[in-house]
Design a protein around this motif. Structure first.
Motif, PDB file in Angstrom:
ATOM      1  N   VAL A   1       9.856   5.330  15.821  1.00  0.00           N
ATOM      2  CA  VAL A   1      10.092   4.642  14.551  1.00  0.00           C
ATOM      3  C   VAL A   1       9.062   5.149  13.553  1.00  0.00           C
ATOM      4  O   VAL A   1       7.856   5.088  13.811  1.00  0.00           O
ATOM      5  CB  VAL A   1       9.981   3.114  14.711  1.00  0.00           C
ATOM      6  CG1 VAL A   1      10.218   2.425  13.370  1.00  0.00           C
ATOM      7  CG2 VAL A   1      10.974   2.612  15.756  1.00  0.00           C
ATOM      8  N   ILE A   2       9.535   5.672  12.423  1.00  0.00           N
ATOM      9  CA  ILE A   2       8.667   6.184  11.369  1.00  0.00           C
ATOM     10  C   ILE A   2       8.794   5.265  10.158  1.00  0.00           C
ATOM     11  O   ILE A   2       9.896   5.044   9.649  1.00  0.00           O
ATOM     12  CB  ILE A   2       9.034   7.634  10.996  1.00  0.00           C
ATOM     13  CG1 ILE A   2       8.795   8.554  12.195  1.00  0.00           C
ATOM     14  CG2 ILE A   2       8.213   8.100   9.801  1.00  0.00           C
ATOM     15  CD1 ILE A   2       9.152  10.001  11.934  1.00  0.00           C
ATOM     16  N   LEU A   3       7.660   4.722   9.732  1.00  0.00           N
ATOM     17  CA  LEU A   3       7.623   3.796   8.599  1.00  0.00           C
ATOM     18  C   LEU A   3       6.520   4.214   7.634  1.00  0.00           C
ATOM     19  O   LEU A   3       5.799   5.191   7.876  1.00  0.00           O
ATOM     20  CB  LEU A   3       7.382   2.366   9.096  1.00  0.00           C
ATOM     21  CG  LEU A   3       8.408   1.790  10.082  1.00  0.00           C
ATOM     22  CD1 LEU A   3       7.911   0.463  10.631  1.00  0.00           C
ATOM     23  CD2 LEU A   3       9.767   1.638   9.434  1.00  0.00           C
ATOM     24  N   ARG A   4       6.419   3.464   6.532  1.00  0.00           N
ATOM     25  CA  ARG A   4       5.376   3.705   5.539  1.00  0.00           C
ATOM     26  C   ARG A   4       4.471   2.480   5.467  1.00  0.00           C
ATOM     27  O   ARG A   4       4.933   1.357   5.397  1.00  0.00           O
ATOM     28  CB  ARG A   4       5.994   3.956   4.163  1.00  0.00           C
ATOM     29  CG  ARG A   4       6.737   5.275   4.067  1.00  0.00           C
ATOM     30  CD  ARG A   4       5.775   6.405   3.834  1.00  0.00           C
ATOM     31  NE  ARG A   4       6.418   7.709   3.970  1.00  0.00           N
ATOM     32  CZ  ARG A   4       5.786   8.861   3.822  1.00  0.00           C
ATOM     33  NH1 ARG A   4       4.495   8.858   3.531  1.00  0.00           N
ATOM     34  NH2 ARG A   4       6.414  10.000   3.976  1.00  0.00           N
ATOM     35  N   MET A   5       3.160   2.730   5.490  1.00  0.00           N
ATOM     36  CA  MET A   5       2.171   1.655   5.474  1.00  0.00           C
ATOM     37  C   MET A   5       1.398   1.693   4.166  1.00  0.00           C
ATOM     38  O   MET A   5       1.065   2.768   3.657  1.00  0.00           O
ATOM     39  CB  MET A   5       1.216   1.800   6.661  1.00  0.00           C
ATOM     40  CG  MET A   5       0.153   0.725   6.747  1.00  0.00           C
ATOM     41  SD  MET A   5      -0.786   0.803   8.298  1.00  0.00           S
ATOM     42  CE  MET A   5      -1.491   2.457   8.179  1.00  0.00           C
ATOM     43  N   THR A   6       1.112   0.516   3.612  1.00  0.00           N
ATOM     44  CA  THR A   6       0.359   0.410   2.369  1.00  0.00           C
ATOM     45  C   THR A   6      -1.085   0.009   2.645  1.00  0.00           C
ATOM     46  O   THR A   6      -1.373  -0.664   3.644  1.00  0.00           O
ATOM     47  CB  THR A   6       1.010  -0.621   1.432  1.00  0.00           C
ATOM     48  OG1 THR A   6       0.213  -0.775   0.260  1.00  0.00           O
ATOM     49  CG2 THR A   6       1.137  -1.972   2.116  1.00  0.00           C
ATOM     50  N   ASP A   7      -1.964   0.411   1.746  1.00  0.00           N
ATOM     51  CA  ASP A   7      -3.359  -0.022   1.832  1.00  0.00           C
ATOM     52  C   ASP A   7      -3.606  -1.289   1.018  1.00  0.00           C
ATOM     53  O   ASP A   7      -4.750  -1.708   0.856  1.00  0.00           O
ATOM     54  CB  ASP A   7      -4.305   1.083   1.373  1.00  0.00           C
ATOM     55  CG  ASP A   7      -4.000   1.547  -0.058  1.00  0.00           C
ATOM     56  OD1 ASP A   7      -3.100   0.964  -0.687  1.00  0.00           O
ATOM     57  OD2 ASP A   7      -4.663   2.487  -0.534  1.00  0.00           O
ATOM     58  N   GLN A   8      -2.527  -1.897   0.487  1.00  0.00           N
ATOM     59  CA  GLN A   8      -2.577  -3.162  -0.253  1.00  0.00           C
ATOM     60  C   GLN A   8      -3.380  -3.053  -1.539  1.00  0.00           C
ATOM     61  O   GLN A   8      -3.902  -4.053  -2.043  1.00  0.00           O
ATOM     62  CB  GLN A   8      -3.140  -4.293   0.614  1.00  0.00           C
ATOM     63  CG  GLN A   8      -2.396  -4.497   1.920  1.00  0.00           C
ATOM     64  CD  GLN A   8      -2.945  -5.660   2.721  1.00  0.00           C
ATOM     65  OE1 GLN A   8      -3.450  -6.621   2.185  1.00  0.00           O
ATOM     66  NE2 GLN A   8      -2.842  -5.553   4.044  1.00  0.00           N
ATOM     67  N   GLU A   9      -3.491  -1.860  -2.093  1.00  0.00           N
ATOM     68  CA  GLU A   9      -4.233  -1.668  -3.330  1.00  0.00           C
ATOM     69  C   GLU A   9      -3.323  -1.047  -4.382  1.00  0.00           C
ATOM     70  O   GLU A   9      -2.356  -0.371  -4.074  1.00  0.00           O
ATOM     71  CB  GLU A   9      -5.457  -0.761  -3.109  1.00  0.00           C
ATOM     72  CG  GLU A   9      -6.501  -1.327  -2.148  1.00  0.00           C
ATOM     73  CD  GLU A   9      -7.209  -2.546  -2.696  1.00  0.00           C
ATOM     74  OE1 GLU A   9      -7.213  -2.714  -3.936  1.00  0.00           O
ATOM     75  OE2 GLU A   9      -7.751  -3.322  -1.897  1.00  0.00           O
ATOM     76  N   ILE A  10      -3.651  -1.325  -5.652  1.00  0.00           N
ATOM     77  CA  ILE A  10      -2.976  -0.704  -6.793  1.00  0.00           C
ATOM     78  C   ILE A  10      -3.946   0.283  -7.401  1.00  0.00           C
ATOM     79  O   ILE A  10      -5.101  -0.062  -7.647  1.00  0.00           O
ATOM     80  CB  ILE A  10      -2.547  -1.770  -7.820  1.00  0.00           C
ATOM     81  CG1 ILE A  10      -1.490  -2.710  -7.203  1.00  0.00           C
ATOM     82  CG2 ILE A  10      -1.981  -1.130  -9.077  1.00  0.00           C
ATOM     83  CD1 ILE A  10      -1.029  -3.810  -8.122  1.00  0.00           C
TER      84      ILE A  10
END
Length: 371
Positions: free
Chosen positions: A123-132
């Motif tokens: 499973v390949i997904l995209r992860m965020t660092d929760q920053e703008i």
């Protein structure tokens, strides 16, 4: 100086990710399944956690050659950084991961997807660092027997709540198998998007106030940047929803029925994430319309003021023009006799002030002076 001539670092970094999504693609004509690390990839570091209901063993650093599958319990191998393709190849050989899957893992321009080859679920997904500003990195999860292998581009992830649950034996994770651990990581990855959306919500509220009060070039630039980032986020959220739908459909026989129920909950989170992103995109579109409407209103106010001033001075200019004509009053008694009157000049000024005052009163009565 115009911001278009000197873009901010935020705009430069996002443009690099938004307009060049395949900058780390494989070379044209290269052999399929051949691994080639990116030049800017982070150094490779391998971590390992083994646990069951009564046992927990955690290794901060392990060698790829010492990794083996486990007959019981659950093993979580986390690979941080993709610079060392030889280590990744060794892990692939140890757990019999197909070279095409390894190629998708190390070439981090893939869209969210799920693949199953020789019993290995990837499973390949995209992860965020929760920053703008928005920054997403690829995360690959490989399920092989009782082992779950996660690959991430750089240090720092959204999986710390899962590690805490494993260490403190919270919830069901210690009593479940590796497929449930995969669900936990997917759920933690999706949950990390909601604090990011809250930041975008606060940003849009402030941006709406700024556009309403005093719209300027800076607000226009922010609207354009946020619109692009939300478009990127929407594309990612849509890919996550498709991936989870396919994972639920194709996981029968590889995932327990209990885990499949939890995956449906993840699907609800992904759908909610997509809905919120769509709503924010509509808000940004409305803000853009509001920005141009506010600019148009300000332009109309300025033009109205200038028009009123011009209208007031037109009759005054007429009076001044009439008495500015060079006629010789000594040649004829009809040549502007009032210029020889001792009260002529005060009378002309009084006439012009009276005309201006009367016009202002008429404008006020018609509401033209009110905003």
């Amino acid at each position: 100086m115009d911001q278009a001539e000197h873009p901010t670092p935020r705009r430069i970094n996002f443009r690099k990710r938004f307009y060049h999504p395949f900058q780390r693609r494989t070379r044209v004509g290269s052999v399929p399944g051949k691994l080639r690390s990116s030049k800017d990839a982070a150094p490779t570091h391998v971590e390992r956690i083994y646990f069951d209901q009564t046992t927990l063993h955690e290794d901060e650093t392990v060698e790829a050659s010492s990794l083996v599958d486990v007959a019981s319990g659950t093993q979580w191998i986390n690979v941080v950084g993709l610079a060392d393709h030889k280590t990744i190849e060794a892990i692939g050989e140890c757990f019999e991961i197909h070279p095409l899957l390894l190629e998708d893992i190390i070439h981090t321009h893939q869209r969210p997807k799920v693949d199953t080859i020789k019993g290995r679920v990837v499973v390949i997904l995209r992860m965020t660092d929760q920053e703008i500003p928005l920054h997403l990195e690829q995360v690959s999860l490989v399920l092989s027997g009782n082992t779950l292998i996660s690959f991430q581009e750089r240090p720092g992830d959204s999986f710390e709540p899962v590690r805490r649950r494993i260490r403190q034996s919270l919830g069901r994770v210690r009593s479940q198998s590796a497929d449930y651990l995969m669900y936990c990581l997917i759920d933690a990855l999706l949950d990390a998007y909601f604090p990011l959306l809250e930041q975008y919500g606060r940003m849009l509220e402030k941006l709406e106030d700024d556009v309403t009060d005093s719209p300027g070039p800076q607000e226009q630039t922010q609207i354009r940047d946020v619109k692009r980032e939300l478009a990127y986020l929407r594309k990612t959220a849509y890919g996550h929803r498709e991936t989870l739908q396919r994972l639920i459909q194709e996981s029968e026989g590889r995932f327990s029925e209990d885990t499949r129920l939890f995956l449906r909950d993840c699907l609800d989170h992904a759908s909610h994430l997509l809905d919120v992103t769509e709503s924010f995109r509509e808000v940004v579109t409305d803000l853009r319309d509001l920005y141009f409407t506010s600019l148009s209103q300000r332009t109309n106010d300025v033009m109205r003021l200038l028009t009123l001033i011009s209208t007031i001075f037109i009759p005054m200019s007429f009076v001044a023009g009439v008495y500015g004509m060079n006629f010789d009053s000594s040649r004829s008694r009809w040549n502007m006799p009032e210029t020889r009157w001792e009260w002529g000049y005060p009378m002309a000024l009084t006439l012009m002030v009276g005309m201006a005052t009367g016009m202002l009163w008429v404008f006020y009565r018609h509401g033209w002076l009110r905003r």
